[in-house]
Write a protein that holds these residues in place. Sequence first.
Motif, PDB file in Angstrom:
ATOM      1  N   ARG A 140      36.963  40.020  36.545  1.00 26.64           N
ATOM      2  CA  ARG A 140      37.762  39.611  35.382  1.00 26.64           C
ATOM      3  C   ARG A 140      37.159  40.200  34.112  1.00 26.64           C
ATOM      4  O   ARG A 140      35.940  40.090  33.906  1.00 26.64           O
ATOM      5  CB  ARG A 140      37.756  38.084  35.242  1.00 26.64           C
ATOM      6  CG  ARG A 140      38.317  37.349  36.455  1.00 26.64           C
ATOM      7  CD  ARG A 140      38.111  35.845  36.320  1.00 26.64           C
ATOM      8  NE  ARG A 140      38.445  35.158  37.552  1.00 26.64           N
ATOM      9  CZ  ARG A 140      39.682  34.790  37.904  1.00 26.64           C
ATOM     10  NH1 ARG A 140      40.694  35.015  37.087  1.00 26.64           N
ATOM     11  NH2 ARG A 140      39.895  34.177  39.051  1.00 26.64           N
TER      12      ARG A 140
ATOM     13  N   ALA B 202      42.094  34.635  32.391  1.00 25.94           N
ATOM     14  CA  ALA B 202      43.487  34.446  32.813  1.00 25.94           C
ATOM     15  C   ALA B 202      43.517  33.717  34.145  1.00 25.94           C
ATOM     16  O   ALA B 202      42.480  33.528  34.789  1.00 25.94           O
ATOM     17  CB  ALA B 202      44.204  35.798  32.951  1.00 25.94           C
TER      18      ALA B 202
ATOM     19  N   THR C   2      47.884  42.851  43.051  1.00 26.38           N
ATOM     20  CA  THR C   2      46.460  42.456  43.127  1.00 26.38           C
ATOM     21  C   THR C   2      45.712  42.621  41.805  1.00 26.38           C
ATOM     22  O   THR C   2      44.493  42.434  41.766  1.00 26.38           O
ATOM     23  CB  THR C   2      45.740  43.280  44.214  1.00 26.38           C
ATOM     24  OG1 THR C   2      45.812  44.667  43.860  1.00 26.38           O
ATOM     25  CG2 THR C   2      46.354  43.063  45.587  1.00 26.38           C
TER      26      THR C   2
ATOM     27  N   LEU D 137      41.028  30.936  36.775  1.00 26.22           N
ATOM     28  CA  LEU D 137      39.793  30.576  36.062  1.00 26.22           C
ATOM     29  C   LEU D 137      40.103  29.954  34.690  1.00 26.22           C
ATOM     30  O   LEU D 137      39.450  29.002  34.265  1.00 26.22           O
ATOM     31  CB  LEU D 137      38.874  31.799  35.906  1.00 26.22           C
ATOM     32  CG  LEU D 137      37.453  31.467  35.433  1.00 26.22           C
ATOM     33  CD1 LEU D 137      36.713  30.580  36.432  1.00 26.22           C
ATOM     34  CD2 LEU D 137      36.649  32.737  35.165  1.00 26.22           C
TER      35      LEU D 137
ATOM     36  N   LYS E 131      41.696  42.060  42.173  1.00 28.77           N
ATOM     37  CA  LYS E 131      41.047  41.651  43.420  1.00 28.77           C
ATOM     38  C   LYS E 131      40.827  42.871  44.307  1.00 28.77           C
ATOM     39  O   LYS E 131      41.731  43.713  44.439  1.00 28.77           O
ATOM     40  CB  LYS E 131      41.957  40.650  44.130  1.00 28.77           C
ATOM     41  CG  LYS E 131      41.402  40.037  45.376  1.00 28.77           C
ATOM     42  CD  LYS E 131      41.863  40.630  46.671  1.00 28.77           C
ATOM     43  CE  LYS E 131      43.335  40.678  46.892  1.00 28.77           C
ATOM     44  NZ  LYS E 131      43.714  41.173  48.230  1.00 28.77           N
TER      45      LYS E 131
HETATM   46  P1  TMP Z   1      43.467  34.270  40.050  1.00 25.15           P
HETATM   47  O1  TMP Z   1      43.394  34.182  38.564  1.00 25.15           O
HETATM   48  O2  TMP Z   1      44.690  33.642  40.628  1.00 25.15           O
HETATM   49  O3  TMP Z   1      42.210  33.782  40.713  1.00 25.15           O
HETATM   50  O4  TMP Z   1      43.592  35.828  40.416  1.00 25.15           O
HETATM   51  C1  TMP Z   1      42.653  36.771  39.976  1.00 25.15           C
HETATM   52  C2  TMP Z   1      43.127  38.174  40.337  1.00 25.15           C
HETATM   53  O5  TMP Z   1      43.147  38.333  41.753  1.00 25.15           O
HETATM   54  C3  TMP Z   1      44.536  38.499  39.867  1.00 25.15           C
HETATM   55  O6  TMP Z   1      44.533  39.829  39.375  1.00 25.15           O
HETATM   56  C4  TMP Z   1      45.398  38.416  41.084  1.00 25.15           C
HETATM   57  C5  TMP Z   1      44.454  38.710  42.198  1.00 25.15           C
HETATM   58  N1  TMP Z   1      44.748  37.912  43.387  1.00 25.15           N
HETATM   59  C6  TMP Z   1      45.106  38.541  44.571  1.00 25.15           C
HETATM   60  O7  TMP Z   1      45.194  39.765  44.628  1.00 25.15           O
HETATM   61  N2  TMP Z   1      45.351  37.778  45.670  1.00 25.15           N
HETATM   62  C7  TMP Z   1      45.264  36.430  45.673  1.00 25.15           C
HETATM   63  O8  TMP Z   1      45.497  35.801  46.693  1.00 25.15           O
HETATM   64  C8  TMP Z   1      44.913  35.794  44.428  1.00 25.15           C
HETATM   65  C9  TMP Z   1      44.833  34.289  44.343  1.00 25.15           C
HETATM   66  C10 TMP Z   1      44.662  36.575  43.336  1.00 25.15           C
END
Ligand code: TMP
Length: 244
Positions: free
Chosen positions: A96, A100, A200, A103, A179
């Motif tokens: 991160r 956003a 992602t 978190l 991610k």
């Molecule tokens: P989050 O803020 O929901 O934890 O997500 C953080 C980042 O990770 C965001 O760019 C989206 C990505 N992400 C995925 O690719 N797969 C997932 O299952 C989740 C929850 C988030």
Amino acid sequence: MLQRGKQLYEGKAKKVFEVLGDPSKVIQSYKDDATAFNAQKRGTIVGKGIVNAKMSAMLFQLLTQKGVQNHFIELLNDTDLLTYRVEIVPLEVVIRNTMAGSLAKRLGIAEGTPLKTPIYDLHYKVDALEDPLVTEYQAEALGWATRPELDRIRSMALKVNQILLGFFDSIGIKLVDFKLEFGRMPNGEIILADEISPDTCRFWDKKTNEKLDKDRFRRDLGNVEGAYQEMLSRVSGVLSSAKI
Ligand code: TMP
Ligand code: ASP
């Protein structure tokens, strides 16, 4: 001529097929199916498979040029990537740069708050548990990855962040967070795998802060398809690859 074998796996956003006669490679086929909130929300984003395959292909090629080893071999057609076959490490690696998503919610800090340094988080990749946040100590103690593997994953992820931050900045995009997933080659080497796409990553337009990623689907913001196409066109504008 490369021939597609039987399906090995079907995930929420892609299918994986074997390559006939070559156990070292697989074909990843990206789908238009979309899910959010651990598949409680389901839908279709028309054209998403093409966007995710092409964008991943271009970004993996960029990362290869910059010395980040990854599973990408070739884009076979609009939605299919030929990749090395790896054993996926069961961790979702989240980087991160701006507060956003989950978190922001968990810590009660406004989305968009800049971070002094990148945050590096690990989630245990198990849908039934909703991908819980875990520590490196837990990952090591439970045998999901060794200490040297975790060190390599962290340094590769931070290097990917530096490369992608610069690249997306050059096309007017703030890379809020993303991610990554890593895999083990048969010789034990850890390489970057999975995909890098609007599914992602969080992409915000630098000038307007408009969201150009899967949050448009998660949060019912409208123009989901338009956002995916906009991202593909900006990325393609700079990274024109041989096979695109
Ligand atoms: P989050 O803020 O929901 O934890 O997500 C953080 C980042 O990770 C965001 O760019 C989206 C990505 N992400 C995925 O690719 N797969 C997932 O299952 C989740 C929850 C988030
Ligand atoms: N891909 C995950 C799911 O289907 C989470 C998300 O991207 O929001 O639940």
